[in-house]
Scaffold this active site. Sequence first.
Site, PDB file in Angstrom:
ATOM      1  N   SER A 119       0.831  -1.206   0.000  1.00 31.58           N
ATOM      2  CA  SER A 119       0.000   0.000   0.000  1.00 31.58           C
ATOM      3  C   SER A 119       0.868   1.259   0.000  1.00 31.58           C
ATOM      4  CB  SER A 119      -0.946  -0.057   1.205  1.00 31.58           C
ATOM      5  OG  SER A 119      -1.979   0.881   1.095  1.00 31.58           O
ATOM      6  N   ASP A 236      -9.580  -4.434  -5.443  1.00 28.94           N
ATOM      7  CA  ASP A 236      -9.036  -3.487  -4.465  1.00 28.94           C
ATOM      8  C   ASP A 236      -9.763  -2.149  -4.567  1.00 28.94           C
ATOM      9  OD1 ASP A 236      -7.493  -1.864  -2.824  1.00 28.94           O
ATOM     10  OD2 ASP A 236      -5.590  -2.653  -3.539  1.00 28.94           O
ATOM     11  N   HIS A 266      -7.583  -5.624  -0.748  1.00 24.36           N
ATOM     12  CA  HIS A 266      -6.343  -4.850  -0.606  1.00 24.36           C
ATOM     13  C   HIS A 266      -5.182  -5.634  -0.007  1.00 24.36           C
ATOM     14  CE1 HIS A 266      -4.034  -1.212  -0.480  1.00 24.36           C
ATOM     15  NE2 HIS A 266      -3.983  -1.174   0.841  1.00 24.36           N
TER      16      HIS A 266
END
Length: 296
Positions: A119, A236, A266
């Site tokens: 991320s 996602d 995610h």
Amino acid sequence: MLQDRLTPQGLLYRDLKHFVNEDGNYLFCRYWEPSTPPRALVMIVHGTGEHSGSYVNVATMLVNQSLFVFSHDHVGHGQSEGQRLNVSNFRIYVRDCLQHIDMMKYRYPDLKIFLLAHSMGGLVAIYAMHDRPDDIAGAIFIAPLVALNPESARPWKVFCTKLLCHIIPNMSLGVMNPQWLSRDENEVRNFYEDPLCYHGAMKVGFAAVLLNALTGLENLLPSITAPVLILHGDADKMCDIKGSHIMYEMVTSTDKTLKVFEDCLHQLHKELPDVVKEVFSLIQTWLNDRLPALNI
């Protein structure tokens, strides 16, 4: 004085692994050392609102491959000092990671260093690889932040965020939906119950910092020539998978792989068990193909 410095949770830093960054903030560290001589070092770079302890399952898998894993909580995260999700410049995260890398290089000068970044940590890793191309042997990206989700990326929202950060930087933009993290309800519950994770609202000022870091990213990506493995779920809702496709096309590495996981959210490393098994197998194979043989 060190003996008086406490973590946000009230623990003494003198009793914990840590280092002090250039701003004088104490950053909490974790180290997972294999029982056999390590074949390489792997730095885990965590994402927004989480912490290094969120990756125990990943670290355990890597240690079982005779890899020395290290990580720290970014400033303002987990057990590190700093205001929660409040940083003046995104490059502070990058600078701190490079400081930690230098510490490990000094201790293990003969070992290659790989990054495993998730991320926002993926965005940090991109900057780090751009700044130190000779120090990083390769990187594994899990749902990297290269492009915002379509809802957040609407032009009027981006404009308002950049404008408001100068006027009311502490204005709330809302709380992340934990259901977007994983389809595994146990992992969603773990996030809810983890006191070291940030459960509050993202502020305008922090969102603007991320937007500024994303600006001009296309100028950094071509500088990446080290091997990269990019993993992303096509469902996602936090980091747009288009960003991973852009990254794959723009990095100039001749050793690059993009793997898309259908219907996944995610956190691929905390997805449904069959997905996690595949993700871990891919990571192990990718690293083993680029390292000395594992002695069993």
